[in-house]
Design a protein around this motif. Structure first.
Motif, PDB file in Angstrom:
ATOM      1  N   VAL A 194      44.686  44.990  45.055  1.00  0.00           N
ATOM      2  CA  VAL A 194      44.660  43.881  44.082  1.00  0.00           C
ATOM      3  C   VAL A 194      43.480  44.000  43.129  1.00  0.00           C
ATOM      4  N   SER A 221      42.032  34.702  47.341  1.00  0.00           N
ATOM      5  CA  SER A 221      42.596  33.738  46.391  1.00  0.00           C
ATOM      6  C   SER A 221      41.505  32.956  45.671  1.00  0.00           C
ATOM      7  N   PHE A 227      45.152  36.498  42.017  1.00  0.00           N
ATOM      8  CA  PHE A 227      45.713  36.658  43.363  1.00  0.00           C
ATOM      9  C   PHE A 227      45.972  35.270  43.938  1.00  0.00           C
TER      10      PHE A 227
END
Length: 344
Positions: A194, A221, A227
């Motif tokens: 990510v 997150s 994300f």
């Protein structure tokens, strides 16, 4: 024909539970009598590490009690190796076991080489003591045939009528991961990748699993604006988000035949997946963007490139193949034919 199905679960978004619930529905539509033993109607310990062993024990007791009551079946059909004892305990003329992956490979990934070696020897002994073994991917069949187990290939499937007509798009550029948060599924690889994905591409994660991976997802997150860990969602809601996405990503280390890949293909959503035999052998042609496993750099590159240049040439072919080979009308008929064959 009277059939007893044994499965750890028949509800939820997991591939095995969806496979079994669809099979139950389709067999009943054909007028067959079907009963189910699962965690939904059998005591078990809902704790990581104890769920499968406790269900294996209590479901075996439950099927043994059916034998005591002389409540007989033509077929007992179990799903995955942990229910083997339940299958052997059941009062049935014929025993069938469906494998949704290579059991010893999963054990090796989770617990190391020694545990994997023990599992290899154990699974060979167990599988040779049932009447029929089916596998959801050609690669799984090939593996077990090499250790002397006769297998039948019957894949996972989809009910195309139950797919959503419209998708849900949460972000302008959106890639979705949908499934169990586990090391077998390579979710840890996605967490590393990510950081290398174009910041304009939003990674949406749907599912639950290992607590340590859930916690890593929650932390990421908060750290990265692109994300998003949304946790567990009901199956139809998950499908709508897949349908609204630019791609599905699944960087697995080990698989059977992931139903979520078939769902994405049926919804005409490009698939980015690991180049592992379980996935490549299922389709016989390049219908997904395949990436070297355990390589977060290559995974991030594949995500970036797929959104920059969508593989439109794959999308229609993938949908056609799913319609032709992986729909439940075809698969149910294969199971019924197998049952009839081994009952002769």
């Amino acid at each position: 024909m009277r059939i007893l199905l044994v499965s750890p679960k028949v509800t939820g978004i997991g591939g095995i539970s969806r496979h079994v619930s669809a099979l139950v529905e389709r067999l009943r539509r054909k007028g067959l009598e079907v009963e189910v033993v699962s965690a939904e109607n059998t005591p078990h310990i809902p704790v990581k590490g104890l769920y499968n062993p406790s269900f294996a024990l209590t479901s075996a007791v439950k099927t043994l009690l059916l034998r005591v009551k002389r409540d007989g079946f033509d077929i007992v059909h179990g799903h995955n190796l942990p229910v083997w004892l339940s299958v052997k305990s059941a009062p049935a003329r014929v025993e069938v076991l469906t494998l949704h992956g290579i059991y010893s490979e999963s054990i090796r990934i989770l617990y190391g080489g020694l545990a994997g070696d023990i599992a290899t020897k154990l699974e060979s002994w167990m599988l040779k003591r049932v009447d029929a073994v089916t596998c959801v991917s050609p690669r799984v069949c090939e593996y077990y045939q090499k250790i002397g187990v006769k297998t039948y290939y019957i894949p996972n499937g989809l009910d195309l009528e139950k797919l959503p007509r419209e998708g849900v798009r949460l972000y302008e550029r959106q890639v979705v991961y949908a499934g169990r948060l586990s090391y077998e599924k390579g979710f840890d690889i996605l967490l590393e990748a990510v950081r290398l994905v174009d910041p304009s591409i939003h990674i949406v994660v749907l599912g639950s699993g290992l607590k340590e991976l859930e916690e890593r997802a929650r932390r990421l997150s908060k750290e990265l604006p692109n994300f998003h860990y949304l946790g567990f969602k009901e199956h139809f809601e998950t499908l709508k988000i897949i349908a609204g996405s630019d791609a599905l990503v699944l960087p697995s280390r080990a698989e059977g035949l992931p139903t979520v890949i078939l769902e994405a293909m049926a919804l005409k959503v490009p698939v980015i997946a690991s180049r592992i035999p379980e996935i490549t052998s299922a389709f016989g042609e390049p219908l997904a963007v395949l990436v070297e496993p355990e390589n977060p750099v290559k995974l991030a590159e594949a995500v970036n490139n797929t959104l920059m240049n969508p593989p439109r040439h794959m999308i229609d072919r993938a949908r056609e193949k799913v319609e032709r080979e992986f729909n439940w009308d075809v698969i149910t008929e294969k199971y019924v034919q197998l049952y009839a064959e081994i009952l002769r």
